[in-house]
Write an enzyme that holds these catalytic residues in place. Structure first.
Site, PDB file in Angstrom:
ATOM      1  N   HIS A 193       8.114   8.980  18.434  1.00  0.00           N
ATOM      2  CA  HIS A 193       8.911  10.182  18.702  1.00  0.00           C
ATOM      3  C   HIS A 193       8.217  11.090  19.720  1.00  0.00           C
ATOM      4  O   HIS A 193       8.855  11.600  20.644  1.00  0.00           O
ATOM      5  CB  HIS A 193       9.159  10.957  17.411  1.00  0.00           C
ATOM      6  CG  HIS A 193      10.310  10.467  16.606  1.00  0.00           C
ATOM      7  ND1 HIS A 193      10.307   9.235  15.971  1.00  0.00           N
ATOM      8  CD2 HIS A 193      11.532  11.020  16.345  1.00  0.00           C
ATOM      9  CE1 HIS A 193      11.456   9.070  15.335  1.00  0.00           C
ATOM     10  NE2 HIS A 193      12.222  10.122  15.549  1.00  0.00           N
ATOM     11  N   HIS A 232       3.204  11.114  10.338  1.00  0.00           N
ATOM     12  CA  HIS A 232       2.184  10.789  11.335  1.00  0.00           C
ATOM     13  C   HIS A 232       0.945  11.642  11.131  1.00  0.00           C
ATOM     14  O   HIS A 232       1.030  12.785  10.673  1.00  0.00           O
ATOM     15  CB  HIS A 232       2.706  11.022  12.760  1.00  0.00           C
ATOM     16  CG  HIS A 232       3.536   9.900  13.300  1.00  0.00           C
ATOM     17  ND1 HIS A 232       3.023   8.647  13.566  1.00  0.00           N
ATOM     18  CD2 HIS A 232       4.856   9.845  13.625  1.00  0.00           C
ATOM     19  CE1 HIS A 232       3.999   7.868  14.034  1.00  0.00           C
ATOM     20  NE2 HIS A 232       5.107   8.566  14.058  1.00  0.00           N
TER      21      HIS A 232
END
Length: 231
Positions: free
Chosen positions: A113, A157
């Site tokens: 992303h 993440h």
């Protein structure tokens, strides 16, 4: 053989310490964000979704500027393929699923992303005619930073993943513009080439095959539009 084990152990130990440090930093970030803001970050993170970005550039292609839209699609697909290849090459884990506010799978490093947002919104900042360059770059920087932050806030993440994703994305953007010179055909060729790389690195992984398929399909659509087969 013993020497190899020792070297691997040192590497594994270093990676583990980095994960612990990055995980602690991520916990600090998540702890600083009020719970009522988490749904907001769920929305923000969608700005880094490949589908959202491709729809935006497809609209540009069909209704505004075909060359600009096509070039952007090619560059974004190439960058996505590179992210897939890097993820499989590093094969680094994500944070524990227990801390995730959304579901996410596959390797975590670098953040797809964050990398995709850096590429997509970087392309917009470079290519759009609206506003001043400073305003465009400021807006792109803000969106990329928010998308990267959202991945940490949502617990999918480590901080290192998103920082690396942004760095890889910006570096790729510079290389992609240097190689393609805003030529859509070269951008699609780059997308197919990186798609093949991703398929090879991932041992024909499903995500790599999907990106390669998108790159081939987009290339075919571009060639058809040039030949007059599409309106």
């Amino acid at each position: 053989m013993a020497g190899r084990r020792s070297k691997w152990s040192r590497t594994e130990s270093g990676t583990m310490h980095e994960s612990v440090a990055s995980g602690a930093l991520g916990e600090t970030v998540r702890g600083a964000v009020p719970s009522w803001l988490v749904p907001v970050f769920r929305g923000i993170t969608r700005l880094g979704n490949l589908g959202v970005v491709l729809v935006a550039f497809a609209v540009d292609f069909w209704f505004v500027d075909r060359d600009r839209g096509a070039h952007a699609i090619g560059v974004v697909l190439a960058g996505t393929a590179l992210a897939v290849a890097l993820k499989h090459a590093f094969a680094a884990p994500r944070p524990p699923a227990a801390v995730g506010a959304v579901r996410a799978g596959g390797p975590g490093f670098p953040s797809g992303h964050a990398m995709g947002a850096a590429i997509a919104y970087g392309v917009l900042a470079v290519d759009l005619d609206a506003g001043t360059p400073r305003a465009r770059y400021a807006a792109a920087t803000t969106v990329v930073a928010l998308v990267a932050l959202s991945r940490v806030v949502l617990g999918v993440h480590f901080v290192r993943d998103v920082l690396a994703g942004v760095a890889f994305g910006l570096a790729f953007l510079v290389v992609a513009f240097g190689l393609t010179g805003r030529d859509p055909g070269l951008a699609f060729a780059l997308a197919v080439a990186t798609g093949l790389l991703a398929v090879g690195v991932s041992d024909v992984g499903r995500d790599a095959v999907a990106v390669l398929g998108l790159a081939v399909g987009a290339t075919a659509a571009w060639e058809a539009s040039r030949g007059g087969s599409l309106p």
